[in-house]
Design a protein around this motif. Structure first.
Motif, PDB file in Angstrom:
ATOM      1  N   LEU A  81      -5.575  -2.641   7.826  1.00 33.49           N
ATOM      2  CA  LEU A  81      -5.728  -2.246   6.300  1.00 33.49           C
ATOM      3  C   LEU A  81      -5.585  -3.408   5.532  1.00 33.49           C
ATOM      4  N   LEU A 114      -3.922   3.225   0.604  1.00 39.70           N
ATOM      5  CA  LEU A 114      -3.744   3.601   1.913  1.00 39.70           C
ATOM      6  C   LEU A 114      -1.868   3.313   2.422  1.00 39.70           C
ATOM      7  N   ARG A 115      -1.664   2.313   1.697  1.00 38.64           N
ATOM      8  CA  ARG A 115      -0.412   1.774   2.191  1.00 38.64           C
ATOM      9  C   ARG A 115       0.879   2.988   1.193  1.00 38.64           C
ATOM     10  N   ILE A 151       1.009   5.851   3.416  1.00 40.86           N
ATOM     11  CA  ILE A 151       1.781   5.450   4.619  1.00 40.86           C
ATOM     12  C   ILE A 151       3.075   5.479   4.013  1.00 40.86           C
ATOM     13  N   LEU A 206       0.125   9.281   5.646  1.00 42.55           N
ATOM     14  CA  LEU A 206      -1.016   8.887   6.407  1.00 42.55           C
ATOM     15  C   LEU A 206      -0.250   8.145   7.606  1.00 42.55           C
ATOM     16  N   VAL A 207      -0.612   8.871   8.741  1.00 37.32           N
ATOM     17  CA  VAL A 207      -0.065   8.248  10.074  1.00 37.32           C
ATOM     18  C   VAL A 207      -1.374   7.904  11.073  1.00 37.32           C
ATOM     19  N   LYS A 208      -1.104   7.106  11.970  1.00 32.17           N
ATOM     20  CA  LYS A 208      -2.038   6.617  13.015  1.00 32.17           C
ATOM     21  C   LYS A 208      -2.469   7.638  14.083  1.00 32.17           C
ATOM     22  N   ASP A 209      -3.460   7.671  14.358  1.00 35.96           N
ATOM     23  CA  ASP A 209      -4.026   8.632  15.240  1.00 35.96           C
ATOM     24  C   ASP A 209      -3.603   8.040  16.736  1.00 35.96           C
ATOM     25  N   SER A 265      -4.999   3.992  15.075  1.00 36.00           N
ATOM     26  CA  SER A 265      -5.584   3.641  14.049  1.00 36.00           C
ATOM     27  C   SER A 265      -5.336   4.640  12.652  1.00 36.00           C
ATOM     28  N   TYR A 266      -5.284   3.865  11.416  1.00 37.86           N
ATOM     29  CA  TYR A 266      -5.166   4.738  10.230  1.00 37.86           C
ATOM     30  C   TYR A 266      -6.628   5.497   9.854  1.00 37.86           C
ATOM     31  N   PRO A 293      -9.336   4.347   7.916  1.00 35.88           N
ATOM     32  CA  PRO A 293      -9.654   4.477   6.635  1.00 35.88           C
ATOM     33  C   PRO A 293     -10.942   4.826   6.125  1.00 35.88           C
ATOM     34  N   SER A 301      -7.327   8.012  -0.829  1.00 29.70           N
ATOM     35  CA  SER A 301      -6.122   7.224  -0.993  1.00 29.70           C
ATOM     36  C   SER A 301      -6.038   6.655  -2.448  1.00 29.70           C
TER      37      SER A 301
END
Length: 651
Positions: A29, A38-39, A42, A47-50, A54-55, A57, A189
């Protein structure tokens, strides 16, 4: 000096060591064009990682993900019993979607689904954001901002896009909004962080201390302090007084006069009488027929009651509930204008009011005026059938012939007469100089359809003039982009919440699809032969009954279709009106239409609802009317005379 140099060197080394964790925290990011948003997501645990860490974006955001982002950013907590059939409790965003729906931020589809895994378009995000703006009580005003591709934005969504753009939540590129383009997680976002900056969320604030628009205020209401509600009085069309209360229930107990209202951040949430206007497209769950109805923005409805979370309304007899964020409550004494009917030279004219601009916006004529309407007076109606005057006194009942003529009727005009009318009408619209009608007599997709329409009438028993009226209205006389580029005259597969650009090989194929997959199986045949509950009367009708209940969100769609039929009749000599059908209205639920004039004959079908229009083809014999079957059927059909009321139509 040496000691100072050593100290300076040590400080530099320490500083470098202190910066190491920040350098190590750089990720996918860092430097992204939507990094701030995006942050922010978070930080809200939205928003969490898969599974791959990865986020994502730049991946398309889904309807479910966007609803979840809004829920967590807005910290929504209140829930209701709203459910969607395609969201089990085990779905990852199930709780957040329910919270967003309870707050009125999202609505589902007419079939009770939400389609959480579908990619969301930019225009649908704009609508959700506008609802969030309303929920957060962010001042928005009225906007006239448009993009170069404004015509590509669904009409009912343009105001939402304009408001988002005015508040600088929504931004396009090079003057284009690209409404149907799927939005990415990054874009989503940024939309949300800008929204929450306006709402005053410190986590969303810019490093310099925030934006100049300020946070979520109490609308300038300085005397209520921390009070959430206020009781005010209507005086000369404005609200005065400022009695503050911490709860809705306390404010409700303090109301002692009909002229008092309860407000929340200067938005009326309860009143003694008035009407309700939708702020955006909504899905109204009608308790009357146990079905969801799409309702366009700017629709007027009867106000019945309200509490702290929802408003009880009646739309053309359909009773249901809507969230405060979706509607505006207007006491009659504060009304600046309402849509009205009038008698203009013997014709009924309907003038519409636009609540976004507070101006009368358009009007149309759709038939002869009923005899009780006097010229120079205004009349009002919730359903296009029962009319009152400005004082609310009943003035009369009127069924417009073309609006409530069942589809099984046959027009008396030939294919040649229909073709001649089409060309004359195209020449008329072309002569207006409107750019969208340029070369209509050469390019319109309606040219030469007379024989096709009459063939449909003979084979499928659906009125050729009604199909033509529908095509004229939905395709702008065959000149709309959908008609020109996709051979789509009827807006098939194009809805308020899910536009789909399906191309037909020809206009004839498009007409056949309308008849075989929409009108015949679902809108005309009682019960719906494919199991879809769209059959609310085989007439274009209104939101009270007919195709209009489910086919279009515009509550006046049926009347506008009737207007096209009426104007064609006027041009061609009123052949149909001079030899009219007798129309009756059923008066009971569960009424059987039979193959013979006795209960011993088998039922052809059953009308689940009362108030269904039928064409009566012969006078009563032994207590039975012979009628035209709404189900495609070449034999005779009969219904008990005791359960049908003959109506006098205006034609």
């Amino acid at each position: 000096m040496k000691k100072l140099s050593i100290i300076a060197l040590l400080m530099t080394v320490i500083g470098m060591l202190l910066w190491q964790p920040q350098l190590a925290s750089a990720d996918e990011l860092t430097g992204h064009s939507h990094e701030k948003g995006l942050r922010y997501l978070i930080s809200k645990n939205a928003l969490v990682k898969d599974a791959k860490g990865s986020y994502r974006p730049d991946a398309n955001v889904t309807r479910g993900e966007f609803a979840s982002y809004l829920t967590k950013a807005m910290n929504l907590e209140a829930t209701s019993d709203i459910v969607f059939k395609d969201i089990p409790d085990t779905y990852v965003h199930a709780k957040d979607i329910k919270l967003a729906a309870s707050a009125g931020i999202i609505t589902g589809y007419g079939d009770g689904s939400f389609k959480p895994n579908a990619a969301i378009s930019r225009q649908h995000m704009a609508v959700m954001i506008e609802r969030a703006i309303n929920y957060l009580n962010i001042p928005k005003g009225t906007s006239s901002i448009t993009f170069k591709d404004n015509a590509a934005i669904l009409k009912d969504y343009r105001q939402a896009v304009a408001i988002g753009a005015q508040l600088e939540i929504i931004k396009g590129a090079n003057g284009y909004f690209m409404p149907e383009k799927n939005a990415t997680i990054g874009q989503a976002s940024s939309f949300i962080v800008r929204l929450m900056q306006l709402a005053g969320d410190p986590d969303a604030a810019e490093p310099n201390g925030g934006n100049s628009n300020g946070g979520n205020t109490n609308g300038g209401d300085t005397n209520t302090g921390s009070s959430k509600y206020a009781v005010k009085e209507i005086s000369n069309g404005t609200l005065v007084g400022n009695q503050g209360f911490s709860t809705f229930e306390a404010a409700e107990k303090a109301v002692t006069k009909n002229t008092q209202v309860i407000v929340q951040s200067d938005k009326i949430v309860k009143m003694s009488s008035g009407y309700v206007v939708t702020n955006n497209y909504v899905a109204l769950k009608s308790e009357t027929i146990n079905d969801s109805l799409g309702v366009a923005a700017n629709t007027e409805m009867e106000y019945l009651s309200s509490d702290a979370t929802q408003v009880k309304v009646r739309l053309a007899g359909q009773v249901g509930y809507l969230k405060h964020a979706d509607v505006t409550l207007i006491p009659f004494s504060m009304s600046k204008g309402r849509s009205y009917y009038e008698n203009v030279n013997g014709e009924i004219k309907h003038t519409l009011y636009d609540y976004n601009t507070n101006k009368y916006s358009s009007s149309y004529v759709f038939g002869k005026a009923p005899s009780f309407m006097k010229q120079g007076e205004k009349y009002y109606s919730w359903d296009g059938i029962y009319f009152t005057n400005g004082n609310g006194s009943s003035k009369g009942e009127a069924y417009n012939y073309y609006q409530f003529l069942p589809a099984r009727a046959q027009t008396q005009y030939t294919a040649q007469e229909l073709d001649a009318y089409i060309m004359n009408k195209l020449a008329e619209v072309e002569s207006t100089g409107v750019s969208s009608y340029k070369d209509a007599t050469k390019k319109s997709k309606l040219i030469g359809l007379g024989k096709t329409l009459k063939d449909v009438e003979e084979k499928s028993q659906i009125n050729a003039m009604l199909v033509l009226a529908l095509a004229q209205h939905e395709s702008a006389y065959g000149m709309s982009n959908q008609a020109q580029d996709l051979n789509n005259l009827f807006g098939l597969y194009v809805t308020d919440t899910n536009p789909k650009n399906k191309k037909f090989d020809s206009v004839v194929d498009n007409i056949n699809e309308l008849v075989e997959k929409f009108l015949q199986p679902n809108y005309i045949t009682p019960g719906g032969s494919t199991g879809k509950n769209f059959a609310n009367g085989a007439v274009v009708g209104s939101k009270a009954l007919g195709f209009n209940v489910k086919y279009a969100s515009d509550p006046y769609w049926g009347a506008k279709i009737a207007g096209h039929y009426y104007r064609a009749e006027k041009a061609l000599g009123f052949k149909d009106a001079k030899n009219p059908y007798t129309i009756g209205i059923t008066t009971t639920t569960g009424l059987n239409v039979r193959t013979g004039a006795a209960t011993s004959f088998s039922p052809l079908f059953t009308y689940a609802r009362s108030g269904m229009p039928v064409i009566i083809t012969s006078s009563a014999t032994n207590g039975w009317y012979e009628v035209l079957s709404d189900k495609l059927y070449t034999g005779k059909a009969f219904v008990s005379k005791d359960y049908v009321q003959v109506i006098n139509t205006v034609k």
